[in-house]
Design a protein around this motif. Structure first.
Motif, PDB file in Angstrom:
ATOM      1  N   TYR A   7      33.988  43.478  48.050  1.00 57.07           N
ATOM      2  CA  TYR A   7      33.786  44.755  47.371  1.00 57.07           C
ATOM      3  C   TYR A   7      34.371  44.638  45.976  1.00 57.07           C
ATOM      4  CZ  TYR A   7      34.495  49.690  46.208  1.00 57.07           C
ATOM      5  OH  TYR A   7      34.497  50.912  45.590  1.00 57.07           O
ATOM      6  N   VAL A   8      33.576  44.946  44.951  1.00 58.31           N
ATOM      7  CA  VAL A   8      34.060  44.887  43.569  1.00 58.31           C
ATOM      8  C   VAL A   8      33.613  46.151  42.834  1.00 58.31           C
ATOM      9  CG1 VAL A   8      34.106  43.565  41.413  1.00 58.31           C
ATOM     10  CG2 VAL A   8      33.790  42.368  43.582  1.00 58.31           C
ATOM     11  N   ASN A   9      34.572  46.987  42.481  1.00 59.84           N
ATOM     12  CA  ASN A   9      34.291  48.163  41.633  1.00 59.84           C
ATOM     13  C   ASN A   9      33.074  48.959  42.075  1.00 59.84           C
ATOM     14  OD1 ASN A   9      36.478  47.722  39.952  1.00 59.84           O
ATOM     15  ND2 ASN A   9      35.329  46.285  38.680  1.00 59.84           N
ATOM     16  N   GLY A  10      33.100  49.394  43.326  1.00 58.52           N
ATOM     17  CA  GLY A  10      32.051  50.314  43.764  1.00 58.52           C
ATOM     18  C   GLY A  10      30.856  49.651  44.412  1.00 58.52           C
ATOM     19  N   ARG A  11      30.830  48.326  44.452  1.00 58.58           N
ATOM     20  CA  ARG A  11      29.662  47.666  45.051  1.00 58.58           C
ATOM     21  C   ARG A  11      30.080  46.639  46.090  1.00 58.58           C
ATOM     22  NH1 ARG A  11      27.320  44.688  40.632  1.00 58.58           N
ATOM     23  NH2 ARG A  11      25.616  44.157  42.047  1.00 58.58           N
ATOM     24  N   TYR A  12      29.304  46.557  47.153  1.00 64.11           N
ATOM     25  CA  TYR A  12      29.482  45.476  48.128  1.00 64.11           C
ATOM     26  C   TYR A  12      28.610  44.328  47.641  1.00 64.11           C
ATOM     27  CZ  TYR A  12      31.376  49.286  50.867  1.00 64.11           C
ATOM     28  OH  TYR A  12      32.115  50.357  51.272  1.00 64.11           O
ATOM     29  N   VAL A  13      29.204  43.178  47.442  1.00 59.57           N
ATOM     30  CA  VAL A  13      28.460  42.034  46.888  1.00 59.57           C
ATOM     31  C   VAL A  13      28.708  40.799  47.755  1.00 59.57           C
ATOM     32  CG1 VAL A  13      28.298  42.740  44.472  1.00 59.57           C
ATOM     33  CG2 VAL A  13      30.390  41.680  45.273  1.00 59.57           C
ATOM     34  N   PRO A  14      27.710  39.894  47.802  1.00 63.75           N
ATOM     35  CA  PRO A  14      27.947  38.650  48.546  1.00 63.75           C
ATOM     36  C   PRO A  14      29.186  37.937  47.988  1.00 63.75           C
ATOM     37  CG  PRO A  14      25.633  38.860  47.954  1.00 63.75           C
ATOM     38  CD  PRO A  14      26.356  39.965  47.244  1.00 63.75           C
ATOM     39  N   HIS A  15      30.015  37.449  48.884  1.00 63.90           N
ATOM     40  CA  HIS A  15      31.297  36.877  48.491  1.00 63.90           C
ATOM     41  C   HIS A  15      31.137  35.815  47.399  1.00 63.90           C
ATOM     42  CE1 HIS A  15      35.032  34.545  48.945  1.00 63.90           C
ATOM     43  NE2 HIS A  15      35.561  35.691  49.267  1.00 63.90           N
ATOM     44  N   ALA A  16      30.110  34.983  47.539  1.00 57.70           N
ATOM     45  CA  ALA A  16      29.928  33.873  46.591  1.00 57.70           C
ATOM     46  C   ALA A  16      29.624  34.373  45.180  1.00 57.70           C
ATOM     47  CB  ALA A  16      28.809  32.956  47.074  1.00 57.70           C
ATOM     48  N   LEU A  17      29.144  35.587  45.062  1.00 59.71           N
ATOM     49  CA  LEU A  17      28.763  36.120  43.747  1.00 59.71           C
ATOM     50  C   LEU A  17      29.780  37.120  43.213  1.00 59.71           C
ATOM     51  CD1 LEU A  17      24.952  36.713  44.452  1.00 59.71           C
ATOM     52  CD2 LEU A  17      26.041  34.730  43.381  1.00 59.71           C
ATOM     53  N   ALA A  18      30.820  37.406  43.987  1.00 57.87           N
ATOM     54  CA  ALA A  18      31.786  38.439  43.592  1.00 57.87           C
ATOM     55  C   ALA A  18      32.616  37.941  42.415  1.00 57.87           C
ATOM     56  CB  ALA A  18      32.691  38.778  44.767  1.00 57.87           C
ATOM     57  N   ALA A  19      32.720  38.752  41.346  1.00 60.01           N
ATOM     58  CA  ALA A  19      33.425  38.306  40.143  1.00 60.01           C
ATOM     59  C   ALA A  19      33.957  39.495  39.361  1.00 60.01           C
ATOM     60  CB  ALA A  19      32.465  37.494  39.264  1.00 60.01           C
ATOM     61  N   VAL A  20      35.021  39.239  38.591  1.00 61.45           N
ATOM     62  CA  VAL A  20      35.497  40.237  37.625  1.00 61.45           C
ATOM     63  C   VAL A  20      35.378  39.623  36.222  1.00 61.45           C
ATOM     64  CG1 VAL A  20      37.068  41.449  39.187  1.00 61.45           C
ATOM     65  CG2 VAL A  20      37.896  39.482  37.889  1.00 61.45           C
ATOM     66  N   HIS A  21      35.464  40.480  35.234  1.00 63.50           N
ATOM     67  CA  HIS A  21      35.276  40.061  33.839  1.00 63.50           C
ATOM     68  C   HIS A  21      36.435  39.173  33.371  1.00 63.50           C
ATOM     69  CE1 HIS A  21      34.755  40.522  29.476  1.00 63.50           C
ATOM     70  NE2 HIS A  21      33.499  40.786  29.773  1.00 63.50           N
ATOM     71  N   ILE A  22      36.149  38.261  32.421  1.00 68.76           N
ATOM     72  CA  ILE A  22      37.221  37.370  31.936  1.00 68.76           C
ATOM     73  C   ILE A  22      38.320  38.129  31.207  1.00 68.76           C
ATOM     74  CG2 ILE A  22      35.864  35.233  31.802  1.00 68.76           C
ATOM     75  CD1 ILE A  22      35.574  35.829  28.764  1.00 68.76           C
ATOM     76  N   GLU A  23      38.037  39.334  30.724  1.00 65.81           N
ATOM     77  CA  GLU A  23      39.101  40.092  30.067  1.00 65.81           C
ATOM     78  C   GLU A  23      39.773  41.083  31.019  1.00 65.81           C
ATOM     79  OE1 GLU A  23      39.618  39.744  25.819  1.00 65.81           O
ATOM     80  OE2 GLU A  23      37.779  40.941  25.751  1.00 65.81           O
ATOM     81  N   ASP A  24      39.575  40.873  32.306  1.00 63.19           N
ATOM     82  CA  ASP A  24      40.312  41.710  33.250  1.00 63.19           C
ATOM     83  C   ASP A  24      41.800  41.437  33.063  1.00 63.19           C
ATOM     84  OD1 ASP A  24      39.623  43.339  35.999  1.00 63.19           O
ATOM     85  OD2 ASP A  24      41.617  42.411  36.004  1.00 63.19           O
ATOM     86  N   ARG A  25      42.590  42.501  33.075  1.00 57.51           N
ATOM     87  CA  ARG A  25      44.028  42.346  32.826  1.00 57.51           C
ATOM     88  C   ARG A  25      44.731  41.641  33.984  1.00 57.51           C
ATOM     89  NH1 ARG A  25      46.238  45.280  28.425  1.00 57.51           N
ATOM     90  NH2 ARG A  25      48.223  45.331  29.544  1.00 57.51           N
ATOM     91  N   GLY A  26      44.096  41.623  35.133  1.00 56.61           N
ATOM     92  CA  GLY A  26      44.660  40.833  36.223  1.00 56.61           C
ATOM     93  C   GLY A  26      44.620  39.354  35.873  1.00 56.61           C
ATOM     94  N   PHE A  27      43.532  38.933  35.264  1.00 55.81           N
ATOM     95  CA  PHE A  27      43.349  37.541  34.862  1.00 55.81           C
ATOM     96  C   PHE A  27      44.204  37.209  33.641  1.00 55.81           C
ATOM     97  CE2 PHE A  27      40.696  34.346  32.513  1.00 55.81           C
ATOM     98  CZ  PHE A  27      40.901  33.281  33.387  1.00 55.81           C
ATOM     99  N   GLN A  28      44.231  38.108  32.663  1.00 54.83           N
ATOM    100  CA  GLN A  28      44.950  37.842  31.410  1.00 54.83           C
ATOM    101  C   GLN A  28      46.463  37.919  31.537  1.00 54.83           C
ATOM    102  OE1 GLN A  28      43.621  36.701  28.800  1.00 54.83           O
ATOM    103  NE2 GLN A  28      41.524  37.433  28.563  1.00 54.83           N
ATOM    104  N   PHE A  29      46.948  38.912  32.332  1.00 50.10           N
ATOM    105  CA  PHE A  29      48.394  39.183  32.328  1.00 50.10           C
ATOM    106  C   PHE A  29      49.006  39.279  33.728  1.00 50.10           C
ATOM    107  CE2 PHE A  29      46.813  41.587  28.496  1.00 50.10           C
ATOM    108  CZ  PHE A  29      47.412  40.795  27.534  1.00 50.10           C
TER     109      PHE A  29
END
Ligand code: PDD
Length: 290
Positions: A6-28
């Protein structure tokens, strides 16, 4: 069976699940998480995990992505879609996506919410229960707010790898005063020679485990003497029993610390009784079906 995330309101196939490169979880590592176990199709200690998630968010002045009711609904839906009977749901919330700037993003920036599940055929291998597990001790090099369950886990990544390299299951982290804080992903417990159950009191030095809290309640209900206080590595070496606790391990016997046998080197009766009590409690009142 297809695996869903589950990513931001959508159920997505696990292999395709992704967040943006500028997500603050990734950056900081500007995010928090929870791990909720599913035992026989039921969430374990759900209210405790939801309350701690809210506390982590509040402490970091982070907005909740959805209401607790919606959160539980999505958790349940993901468990259903993934056909999960036994395992864990991982929930991560970050401060959202924004151009890289240390300061908080503008108010109204939507938080990121990600959920995944992990299937566990069993919560402990038979050998881990029959023989116990090994832990090593390492310096605690974490920050000063260990009570917040953040995704900033680099010290624990290094510690767990050191444990694995040493053939151990977990590393217990040690403060400069030689007291044990906790494991890299679990709380630490001993039973003294006098039969007193000891685990560190909640403070900014440890994560207050939800499993820890339930085990304390069950121990007190069984009339076991309990002390919430720091204990030293030396005291742990000389303990009658030792164990660790977390959502995914429950109470798991520790029979060697830095290669030295704990007590008679076998899983102890207090540990095993508490593990049984925890599982019985989970079956009885963990409550909400996933
Ligand atoms: N870890 N201490 C630390 C540092 C932890 O990461 C955890 C849990 C615990 C035990 O908390 P609880 O009983 O609420 O699971 C203590 C989870 C399981 C993880 O990171 O996978």
């Amino acid at each position: 069976m297809a695996r869903w995330a589950y990513v931001n309101g959508r159920y997505v196939p696990h292999a395709l699940a992704a967040v943006h490169i500028e997500d603050r979880g990734f950056q900081f590592a500007d995010g928090v998480y929870e791990v909720v176990t599913v035992v026989d199709g039921r969430f374990t200690d759900l209210d405790g995990h939801l309350a701690r998630l809210q506390r982590s968010l509040d402490e970091l002045r982070m907005a909740a992505p959805v209401s607790p009711r919606v959160l539980v609904f999505v958790m349940g839906e993901l468990v259903r879609r993934n056909g999960l009977r036994n395992g864990a749901v991982y929930l991560q919330v970050t401060r959202g996506v924004a151009p890289r700037d240390f300061r908080f993003p503008p108010a109204g920036t939507p938080p990121t919410l990600v959920m995944t599940t992990r299937r566990l055929a069993r919560f402990a291998a038979p050998a881990q229960l029959a023989d116990g597990v090994r832990v090593i001790t390492i310096p605690d090099i974490r920050w000063g707010r260990r009570d917040i369950k953040t995704v900033g886990l680099l010290p624990q990544v290094l510690g767990k790898q050191r444990a694995a390299d040493a053939g151990a299951f977990e590393a217990w982290m040690i403060d400069p005063d030689w007291t044990v804080t906790e494991g890299c992903s679990s709380n630490a417990w001993i039973v003294t020679g006098a039969g007193v159950l000891v685990t560190r009191e909640p403070s900014a030095r440890i994560l207050n485990g939800v499993t820890r809290r339930t085990l304390l309640r069950l121990a007190r209900a069984q009339g076991i003497a309990v002390e919430e206080r720091p204990f030293t590595v030396e005291e742990a070496y000389g303990a009658r029993e030792a164990f660790l606790s977390s959502a995914t391990t429950f109470a798991l016997p520790v029979t060697r610390i830095d290669g030295r046998p704990v007590g008679d080197g076998r899983p102890g009766p207090v540990t095993l009784a508490l593990r049984e009590a925890y599982l019985a409690d989970a079956a009885r009142e963990a409550g909400r079906p996933a």
